[in-house]
Design a protein around this motif. Structure first.
Motif, PDB file in Angstrom:
ATOM      1  N   MET A  94      -3.780  -1.664  -6.233  1.00  0.00           N
ATOM      2  CA  MET A  94      -4.713  -1.470  -4.206  1.00  0.00           C
ATOM      3  C   MET A  94      -6.117  -1.907  -4.547  1.00  0.00           C
TER       4      MET A  94
ATOM      5  N   ARG B 265       0.985   4.070  -2.372  1.00  0.00           N
ATOM      6  CA  ARG B 265       0.790   5.453  -2.772  1.00  0.00           C
ATOM      7  C   ARG B 265       1.891   6.386  -3.008  1.00  0.00           C
TER       8      ARG B 265
ATOM      9  N   GLU C 186      -0.237  10.201 -10.971  1.00  0.00           N
ATOM     10  CA  GLU C 186      -1.783   9.200 -10.497  1.00  0.00           C
ATOM     11  C   GLU C 186      -2.723   8.576 -12.199  1.00  0.00           C
TER      12      GLU C 186
ATOM     13  N   GLU D 179       0.423  -1.722  -0.240  1.00  0.00           N
ATOM     14  CA  GLU D 179       0.441   0.338   0.082  1.00  0.00           C
ATOM     15  C   GLU D 179       0.375   1.433  -0.171  1.00  0.00           C
TER      16      GLU D 179
END
Length: 796
Positions: free
Chosen positions: A44, A28, A35, A24
């Motif tokens: 994710m 991120r 993005e 995770e």
């Protein structure tokens, strides 16, 4: 860009290695830099799916597919999310899109097969699985999913064959081994299923779901001791769900560990697991713990959640009946019978209801119907036999024959199971008492003097407290006796084994055919000598019970021996010793002095009353102008019952204003305070009062009783003889009326009796503990001499 791809590859490797926290953080970090990295969003989504968060998983998977709509793997994972959310049409769309991009994708074909199986498209679903497995013959997950689909379409044998292939391909997979166990279970191969669950647990003992499934299966097989062990493990591991606690509560419940079971049922509810069955089980426990209000609420919730289940409706009625809500209970039972005329428990409960409405004759056919529908039931036959005791003018020989017939049948089903060997010379005689009423119950008032005062030099006492909930009375009893055991969690055979191993010489049963009796234990004959005493006014009918303890007033010699399968042993003077409740208030002045009229009263439960008795009481009221009648019973809590009873009297010319009916009061002091308003107590007939007679006298009220021909209608004779009030024993209905009428006119005599009553009772054998216990032990020695147990004891 290369740096992002490197980080994504590292994150993917960590995901497959189970390093989820690192995954995770890495995703991120990647998305913080780019993005639009579809792979990070996809990873994710898989993370969220692992945690069962399908909404979040769907959001992430959708973003991944929007960013890379040509990736078959991403489309399959999005389809998986829709499938888990039971959104089958979009799940099928994603599977077919993935297959357009990769027609030979086994993953896509298996996903499509699963979706089509959920849509009940059998041929297409199985075809998709078969295509996938032709393309990839070592696809263990494919074989596992194919097996589950085959089971859905009722091809259990083929399902087991396919799941075994998955286990063979990945022998270390706990998931596949668990699926094998579940499929074996679903195909009724329970021994094999338990072995498979056991193997899965050994492969990884930290998977709670495996222990849960094993425990649930053991529950279904009624192997509760083993189930408890498995489910304890399940709830000790991470990831436990509400149904884990429900199944654990069920295992405890079936093991009669009621308080613990209730805690875990409540825990299941707090975790969002709520079913009608759970509420029903809560209701059953609350009922057994005598928490009537909680019981009714739980059963009502069960009925609301599943109104088609007649058992829940029947249980709701039974709970209402225990609270005296007779009309509400009748409505429930009638609805249950209407929905299922063959429901035996509803018929049994209607019998109980009618009995408690003073309609014993109407109750008998309901009990007979219940027994016809369920010949193996234990409750209805005892209720049927008990009900005979309440009916006036019934032939005592008929009552005896019914009990004897039951006893012979029971002995055939549960024959004696133990042998005995000579005991140690000079050893104390070990006496056992088994009862569900060793708590705040009328039995407590008569058993405590024995527990407190027995000769410890010659006797040992073992008390088997079978009550559903222990209280301060239980704690007190436990201190009095040599050995105290709480036994409600044992079934009859197991409890008989415990008693046998305790080497009890003389075993007393204190319930007869009343509620929560353990006559099944006595059928197994765990002690060499077994005795019935105190709780039942007649024979048990059970051949393995050797003696019945009574006295010469309740059973005069030569008059009732032929009405018993047991031999009668008579305690000198009186078979009862009364211990008043410590909260009993002081006796108050005669109420007639203030009222200007006499009040008759009876606080016996309504099952002991009957229309013939109401006729008798109405005649008394007519003979004593202005007099009142005060009745108090749990059933009179119900408005409908009060109106029905009122009509008996008003139809015979008694004004409503002369009748006072009261229902249940929670505290003993409140109950006994009602005697402040009673001048003369009237005993019931044919079933005499015992505790109520003693309580009435303790509160200053003389009791008028009518003697009958058998024990059930001679208890009052014994009690009044014990305190020297033989003048209030009538031999006929007419004499009973005459004595009540005559005494009602003797105000000074009533005052004298009231003020001196406690002084009369205290030195009498009815309350002289030392004197009574000496007589009781004399009876014990007679039993020992007659049965020859002196040199005998139980063997293991």
């Amino acid at each position: 860009m290369n740096n992002i791809l490197t980080k994504l590859e590292e994150a993917t490797q960590k995901f497959h290695a189970g390093q989820l926290n690192d995954v995770e953080d890495a995703c991120r970090e990647i998305l913080g830099n780019d993005e639009r990295c579809a792979g990070a969003w996809h990873l994710m989504g898989k993370m969220a799916a692992l945690q069962g968060d399908w909404e979040t998983a769907g959001e992430f998977a959708s973003v991944a597919c929007d960013l890379d709509s040509q990736n078959a793997e991403f489309l399959c994972d999005l389809g998986e999310v829709f499938l888990r959310k039971r959104e089958l049409e979009p799940a099928e769309e994603q599977a077919r899109r993935a297959l357009e991009l990769a027609p030979d994708s086994p993953e896509g074909l298996v996903l499509l097969g699963r979706v089509l199986a959920e849509m009940d498209e059998k041929t297409a679903a199985l075809g998709a699985f078969q295509d996938a497995l032709r393309l990839r013959k070592d696809y263990a997950e494919g074989f596992s999913q194919y097996a589950l689909a085959l089971q859905k379409f009722e091809r259990g044998k083929d399902a087991i064959s396919q799941i075994r292939k998955a286990c063979s391909l990945e022998p270390d997979s706990v998931e596949f081994q668990t699926n094998l166990a579940m499929l074996l279970e679903q195909n009724a191969r329970y021994v094999d299923a338990l072995a498979a669950y056991g193997k899965a647990a050994r492969m990884n003992p930290n998977v709670g779901f495996v222990w849960f499934r094993q425990g649930k299966l053991l529950n279904g097989l009624k192997r509760y001791a083993e189930s408890i062990l498995a489910l304890e493990k399940a709830i000790s591991l991470p990831g436990q769900l509400g149904d884990y606690y429900y199944e654990y509560g069920l295992a405890l419940h079936m093991s009669k560990r009621f308080q613990e079971a209730l805690v875990h049922y409540e825990k299941a509810l707090s975790m969002g697991y709520e079913t009608a069955a759970l509420h029903c089980n809560r209701g059953v426990i609350y009922k057994d713990l005598r928490k009537g209000g909680d019981s009714i609420m739980a059963f009502h919730k069960a009925v609301t959640m599943d109104p088609s289940n007649v058992s829940y409706l029947n249980n709701l009625g039974a709970a209402a009946l225990e609270l005296g809500l007779n009309s509400e209970a009748l409505e429930c039972f009638e609805q249950a019978v209407e929905k299922n005329p063959k429901l035996p428990t509803a018929r049994n409960n209607i019998g109980n209801l009618l009995k408690d409405r003073a309609r014993g004759m109407d109750a008998l056919p309901q009990y007979r119907k219940s027994m016809e529908l369920n010949p193996d039931d234990r409750d209805a036959p005892s209720n049927y036999l008990l009900c005979h005791m309440y009916i006036p003018d019934i032939d005592p020989k008929l009552v005896f024959e019914e009990h004897k017939k039951w006893g012979i049948s029971t002995s055939k089903k549960f024959p004696p199971a133990f042998k005995f060997k000579p005991r140690v010379a000079g050893a104390k005689t070990r006496v056992g008492f088994l009862s569900a009423d060793l708590c705040h119950h009328p039995v407590a008032h008569f058993i405590e003097p024995i527990f407190r005062g027995y000769d410890r030099e010659h006797f040992e006492v073992v008390a088997y407290g079978d009550q559903r909930k222990s209280d301060e009375f239980s704690a007190r009893f436990a201190k009095h006796v040599d050995l105290w055991r709480e036994t409600s969690s044992y079934d009859d055979r197991a409890l008989a084994k415990v008693i046998h191993e305790d080497r009890v010489d003389i075993l007393f049963e204190l319930a007869g055919h009343t509620a929560y009796n353990r006559l099944g234990v006595f059928a197994f004959k765990p002690a060499p000598v077994q005795v019935s005493y105190l709780g039942y006014p007649g024979t048990t009918g059970l051949p393995t019970i050797d003696y019945r303890l009574t006295d010469s007033f309740a059973d005069p010699k030569g008059t009732t021996e032929h009405l018993h399968t047991e031999k009668l042993i008579r305690v000198p003077e009186c078979a009862w010793c009364f211990e008043p409740d410590a909260s009993a208030p002081e006796v108050q002045p005669l109420p007639a002095l203030q009222n200007g009229y006499v009040t008759f009263g009876c606080f016996n439960n309504m099952a002991k009353l009957n229309p013939a008795l109401f006729e008798t009481w109405a005649d008394i009221l007519l003979r004593v102008p202005g007099s009142h009648l005060r009745l108090k019973a749990r059933t009179l809590t119900d408005d409908g019952v009060r109106k029905e009873l009122m009509s008996y009297f008003t139809a015979r010319g008694i004004e409503e204003g002369r009748l006072d009916f009261f229902g249940h009061t929670r505290k003993t002091i409140e109950h006994l305070s009602h005697y402040h308003s009673v001048d003369i107590a009237l005993d019931s007939f044919p079933y005499h009062g015992t505790t109520t007679t003693c309580e009435a006298m303790w509160m200053g009220c003389p009791v008028i009783t009518r003697a009958g021909k058998s024990h059930v209608s001679r208890v009052g004779v014994s009690l009044l003889n014990a305190v020297g009030l033989q003048e209030f024993i009538a031999e006929t209905r007419e004499e009973y009326i005459e004595k009540a009428v005559t005494l009602s006119a003797q105000t000074e005599r009533l005052q004298e009796l009231r003020s001196a009553m406690r002084g009369r009772l205290l030195p009498s054998v009815l309350m002289d503990e030392k004197r009574f216990v000496h007589g009781f032990e004399t009876a014990l020695r007679e039993i020992a001499n007659r049965s020859g147990i002196g040199p005998l004891n139980a063997s293991s």
